[in-house]
Design an enzyme around this catalytic site. Structure first.
Site, PDB file in Angstrom:
ATOM      1  CD  GLU A  20      38.618  42.108  47.516  1.00  0.00           C
ATOM      2  OE1 GLU A  20      38.102  41.456  46.587  1.00  0.00           O
ATOM      3  OE2 GLU A  20      39.571  41.678  48.189  1.00  0.00           O
ATOM      4  CD  GLU A  21      41.899  39.931  49.671  1.00  0.00           C
ATOM      5  OE1 GLU A  21      41.101  38.983  49.548  1.00  0.00           O
ATOM      6  OE2 GLU A  21      42.746  40.210  48.799  1.00  0.00           O
ATOM      7  CG  ASP A  55      41.275  42.689  43.285  1.00  0.00           C
ATOM      8  OD1 ASP A  55      42.443  42.500  43.669  1.00  0.00           O
ATOM      9  OD2 ASP A  55      40.274  42.194  43.850  1.00  0.00           O
ATOM     10  CG  HIS A  85      41.301  44.990  47.418  1.00  0.00           C
ATOM     11  ND1 HIS A  85      42.210  44.425  48.286  1.00  0.00           N
ATOM     12  CD2 HIS A  85      41.201  44.117  46.382  1.00  0.00           C
ATOM     13  CE1 HIS A  85      42.624  43.270  47.802  1.00  0.00           C
ATOM     14  NE2 HIS A  85      42.049  43.059  46.643  1.00  0.00           N
ATOM     15  CG  ASP A 121      54.926  49.477  31.661  1.00  0.00           C
ATOM     16  OD1 ASP A 121      54.393  50.554  31.991  1.00  0.00           O
ATOM     17  OD2 ASP A 121      55.808  49.388  30.789  1.00  0.00           O
TER      18      ASP A 121
END
Ligand code: TRP
Ligand code: ZN
Ligand code: CA
Length: 445
Positions: free
Chosen positions: A176-177, A205, A130, A307
């Site tokens: 999404e939130e 996410d 998102h 990473d």
């Protein structure tokens, strides 16, 4: 002894056939020297995702938020600016991009969909994140991190001009939130025929939490294993994600029957002492102390986690989009296809595989594929023997098990074993009359 087995199961022809098979098995080898491992599935390894590139996207998301009232939330200008930024990168890289509009709370929202040309149109692998933040901050970990990791994975596909067997589709979800609004809109508006082409959806996410944990969604087993094997190959312990199943954009896909999986580095839960012990960081503190708050800025990122999770995303996209959907090939499959006859009621025999080119330990869920031809498998005791001689029992004898053959995949926790070296499959036939041979076996890392 088992008095009835001969009369029950054996015809003279079958006896002859078994004898012939055994003879061939003994005579046949030589073509391939024992102990040579042939990397099977020739899947192309995923590239390393440059952390600097992922962080450069986060810097851009931060600038966008700063220039737009401090956030990138649904219905606010910082959201659309984020979409425009990601879309421009994808268009320049050769993606076919689509903006899907929807309305939520009286405001227009957008999903950005990017298709990589090529691959089997009937087998589609999706990965997404998102792109919206909450209104209280820039949302750099939640979810600039997942958005940037997926973007850089998509750009790596383009740089490599990767042409996988499956069709690749990437997505950046809006709202999404506000309750998974964008991803639900996408799934609900996907015709059933299109939905059934989705072989998987991978969700990212929050993958750079400052006090990071390494959580893998406990959903589709192949996707889950693909992630777990990757981390195991780097000797990074993982745990199952428990901070709210269904709290991100994989949920609508899962509800629609699409296999899902994903990664998560933690939000509002507190890191335990045991977790700090294995992952570093601070026990007694939440994984992300800036979760949904104004300090979720570019300082709110653990570079190592970002990473590793970005590399894991690329690994999963590469691995799951090629091949037949076999057990995940990870960095490679090593096999030995030389037949080895198993003496009837006799001494144990072994078949060896030389594992090379690996770093660190074997996976916590090492897949051991075994193909033993035998006319009464209950006779057989089977072990995996690690390079240092440690034996892992795969199968005990059980005199009543009269079925033919052992053709299955065992999962072994081999995480305390160094990966490189000579691994052996050891097979002993513990009872007389029925015989067979090791046809082939393989180790999947
Ligand atoms: N964006 C999610 C949310 O605010 C973050 C989250 C919480 C999450 N728990 C999760 C994401 C578990 C994935 C898995 O609800
Ligand atoms: Zn989120
Ligand atoms: Ca036997």
């Amino acid at each position: 002894m088992r008095p009835n087995r001969f009369t029950l199961r054996r015809t003279p022809a079958a006896v002859a056939a078994v004898a012939l098979t055994a003879a061939l098995a003994v005579a046949a080898p030589a073509a391939q020297a024992a102990g040579t491992a042939t990397p099977a599935a020739a899947a192309v390894a995923a590239p390393d995702i440059p952390l600097a590139n992922v962080k450069a996207h986060l810097t851009q998301f931060q600038s966008i938020a700063t220039a737009n009232g401090g956030n990138r939330a649904h219905g606010r200008p910082g959201y659309k600016a984020s979409v425009d930024y990601v879309k421009a990168k994808l268009d320049a890289a050769g993606y076919t991009t689509t903006l899907q509009q929807f309305t939520s709370g009286g405001a227009t929202g957008y999903n950005l969909i990017a298709d990589w040309p090529g691959g089997d149109p009937d087998k589609v692998l999706m990965a997404g994140a998102h792109l919206d933040s909450v209104t209280s901050g820039a949302g750099i970990n939640d979810n600039g991190s997942g958005s940037a990791g997926v973007l850089e994975t998509a750009l790596a596909v383009s740089r490599a001009q990767y042409q996988p067997d499956k069709h690749l589709r990437f997505a950046w979800w809006g709202a999404e939130e506000l309750g998974l609004v964008g991803s639900r809109h996408y799934v609900n508006n996907l015709p059933a025929a299109e939905r059934s082409k989705l072989t998987g959806y991978l969700n990212f996410d929050m993958i750079g939490s400052p006090n990071a944990g390494y959580f893998v969604y406990d959903d589709d087993p192949v996707i889950e294993q693909t992630f777990k094997s990757y981390f195991a190959s780097l000797s990074i312990p993982t745990e199952i994600e428990t901070e709210g199943d269904g709290r991100s954009d994989h949920a609508p896909f899962k509800s629609a029957g699409v296999p899902v999986g994903g990664l998560f580095s933690g939000a509002g839960y507190t890191k335990t002492a045991a977790q700090a012990q294995k992952w570093g960081g601070t026990a007694g503190q939440t994984f992300d102390r800036c979760y949904h708050s104004s300090c979720d800025n570019t300082s709110n990122i653990n570079d190592t986690a970002l990473d590793r999770n970005s590399d894991a995303a690329a690994h999963a996209v590469w691995t799951l989009s090629s091949g037949t959907g076999e057990p995940p090939t990870g960095e490679g499959v090593f096999s030995n296809t030389t037949d080895v006859a198993i003496p009837d009621g006799g001494a144990a025999v072994t078949s060896s595989i030389a594992v090379t080119g690996r770093t660190g330990n074997a996976p916590a869920a090492l897949q051991v594929g075994v193909d033993i031809k035998h006319t009464w498998r209950g006779d057989l005791v089977v072990d995996l023997v690690a390079p240092d001689g440690t034996a892992y029992r795969l199968k005990n004898s059980s005199s009543g098990d009269s079925a033919d053959n052992v053709v299955t995949t065992y999962t072994v926790n081999a995480s305390s074993e160094v990966a490189n070296g000579a691994w052996k499959l050891r097979v002993q036939d513990t009872a007389q009359q029925d015989t067979g041979y090791i046809d082939s076996w393989k180790l999947t890392f």
